[in-house]
Write a protein that holds these residues in place. Structure first.
Motif, PDB file in Angstrom:
ATOM      1  N   THR A 203     -19.383 -20.626 -34.547  1.00 52.50           N
ATOM      2  CA  THR A 203     -19.860 -21.020 -35.880  1.00 52.50           C
ATOM      3  C   THR A 203     -19.292 -20.102 -36.960  1.00 52.50           C
ATOM      4  O   THR A 203     -18.880 -20.551 -38.030  1.00 52.50           O
ATOM      5  N   PHE A 204     -19.256 -18.804 -36.664  1.00 53.60           N
ATOM      6  CA  PHE A 204     -18.746 -17.834 -37.628  1.00 53.60           C
ATOM      7  C   PHE A 204     -17.261 -18.088 -37.940  1.00 53.60           C
ATOM      8  O   PHE A 204     -16.841 -18.097 -39.095  1.00 53.60           O
ATOM      9  N   PHE A 205     -16.474 -18.301 -36.881  1.00 51.15           N
ATOM     10  CA  PHE A 205     -15.037 -18.551 -37.084  1.00 51.15           C
ATOM     11  C   PHE A 205     -14.778 -19.873 -37.800  1.00 51.15           C
ATOM     12  O   PHE A 205     -13.850 -19.995 -38.589  1.00 51.15           O
ATOM     13  N   GLU A 206     -15.629 -20.874 -37.489  1.00 50.67           N
ATOM     14  CA  GLU A 206     -15.458 -22.167 -38.170  1.00 50.67           C
ATOM     15  C   GLU A 206     -15.755 -22.037 -39.657  1.00 50.67           C
ATOM     16  O   GLU A 206     -15.075 -22.640 -40.502  1.00 50.67           O
ATOM     17  N   LYS A 207     -16.784 -21.263 -40.016  1.00 54.56           N
ATOM     18  CA  LYS A 207     -17.114 -21.056 -41.415  1.00 54.56           C
ATOM     19  C   LYS A 207     -15.984 -20.318 -42.142  1.00 54.56           C
ATOM     20  O   LYS A 207     -15.694 -20.564 -43.309  1.00 54.56           O
ATOM     21  N   LYS A 208     -15.392 -19.375 -41.446  1.00 54.14           N
ATOM     22  CA  LYS A 208     -14.284 -18.610 -42.037  1.00 54.14           C
ATOM     23  C   LYS A 208     -12.948 -19.367 -41.965  1.00 54.14           C
ATOM     24  O   LYS A 208     -11.929 -18.873 -42.428  1.00 54.14           O
ATOM     25  N   LYS A 209     -13.019 -20.562 -41.358  1.00 58.08           N
ATOM     26  CA  LYS A 209     -11.847 -21.418 -41.188  1.00 58.08           C
ATOM     27  C   LYS A 209     -10.718 -20.710 -40.448  1.00 58.08           C
ATOM     28  O   LYS A 209      -9.542 -20.861 -40.735  1.00 58.08           O
ATOM     29  N   ILE A 210     -11.167 -19.871 -39.481  1.00 59.17           N
ATOM     30  CA  ILE A 210     -10.178 -19.215 -38.621  1.00 59.17           C
ATOM     31  C   ILE A 210      -9.739 -20.122 -37.505  1.00 59.17           C
ATOM     32  O   ILE A 210      -8.582 -20.109 -37.083  1.00 59.17           O
ATOM     33  N   ILE A 211     -10.686 -20.969 -37.033  1.00 57.97           N
ATOM     34  CA  ILE A 211     -10.330 -21.951 -36.002  1.00 57.97           C
ATOM     35  C   ILE A 211     -10.714 -23.342 -36.506  1.00 57.97           C
ATOM     36  O   ILE A 211     -11.505 -23.509 -37.406  1.00 57.97           O
TER      37      ILE A 211
END
Length: 211
Positions: A203-211
């Motif tokens: 969820t964290f990476f999706e919010k940061k648009k890393i993945i």
């Protein structure tokens, strides 16, 4: 023949009877407990006394003890308060560890006393000299009677040990079952925590648009 019977009786009695004579020191304001594993329906006798530090003179007033004898279930079989000697005798109603606890009251300055304690249970409590006098039996008959009572005591002791072994086995099985369930529960908790951590990272990476 009599010598052989006597030797066998002493050997068997040593293995399967409780007979403890101890001498220990007790400081004022402290408690000391002595424990014995005794089966039910066994006769047990005890005798205790404070050793006079000044032989030939009256016992010091500070040399007093309080004693209580209890079963494994907390039932009291003997109690004496502020005495310098005493004795007890009773037939056990329960199997397990019996405790004789000695307590010395506070004293200023602190004092230490020596206590002699003789504790017997089972066949060792029987006074064979009186049996011989009352029954008017000769030496051979007396030794045979001792041997018969010792064998009977051993027979009872073997059944008692077998019951204790069965109880220990049941306890071990119960503990193993609980440990198994705890292991499964711990594994489930670890997997749940790991899953939550992965979900949080995703969820964290999706919010940061890393993945």
């Amino acid at each position: 023949m009599v010598r052989s019977l006597t030797f066998l009786l002493l050997a068997l009695g040593t293995l399967f009877s409780v007979s403890e004579s101890v001498r220990f020191e007790l400081q004022s304001g402290h408690t000391k407990c002595i424990s014995e594993d005794i089966k039910s329906n066994s006769m047990t006798v005890g005798k205790y006394s404070i050793i006079n530090p000044n032989e030939g003179q009256p016992m010091p007033q500070s040399h007093k003890i309080t004693i209580r004898v209890t079963s494994a279930y907390g039932n009291s079989y003997h109690y004496a308060d502020l005495v310098d000697s005493g004795q007890f005798a009773f037939t056990t109603a329960e199997s397990g560890d019996y405790n004789a606890c000695f307590w010395a009251p506070d004293h200023n300055p602190p004092d230490t006393m020596a206590i002699e304690f003789d504790w017997k249970a089972g066949i060792t409590t029987r006074d064979w000299s009186n049996v011989a006098k009352k029954g008017q039996v000769d030496m051979m008959e007396l030794e045979l009677k001792k041997l018969q009572d010792t064998i009977s005591s051993i027979h009872d002791e073997m059944f008692y040990l077998r019951e204790r072994e069965k109880e220990m086995q049941e306890l071990n099985i119960s503990i193993n079952d609980k440990m198994g369930w705890m292991s499964v529960l711990s594994l489930a908790v670890c997997l749940s925590v790991a899953g939550l951590q992965l979900w949080h990272l995703k969820t964290f990476f999706e919010k940061k648009k890393i993945i």
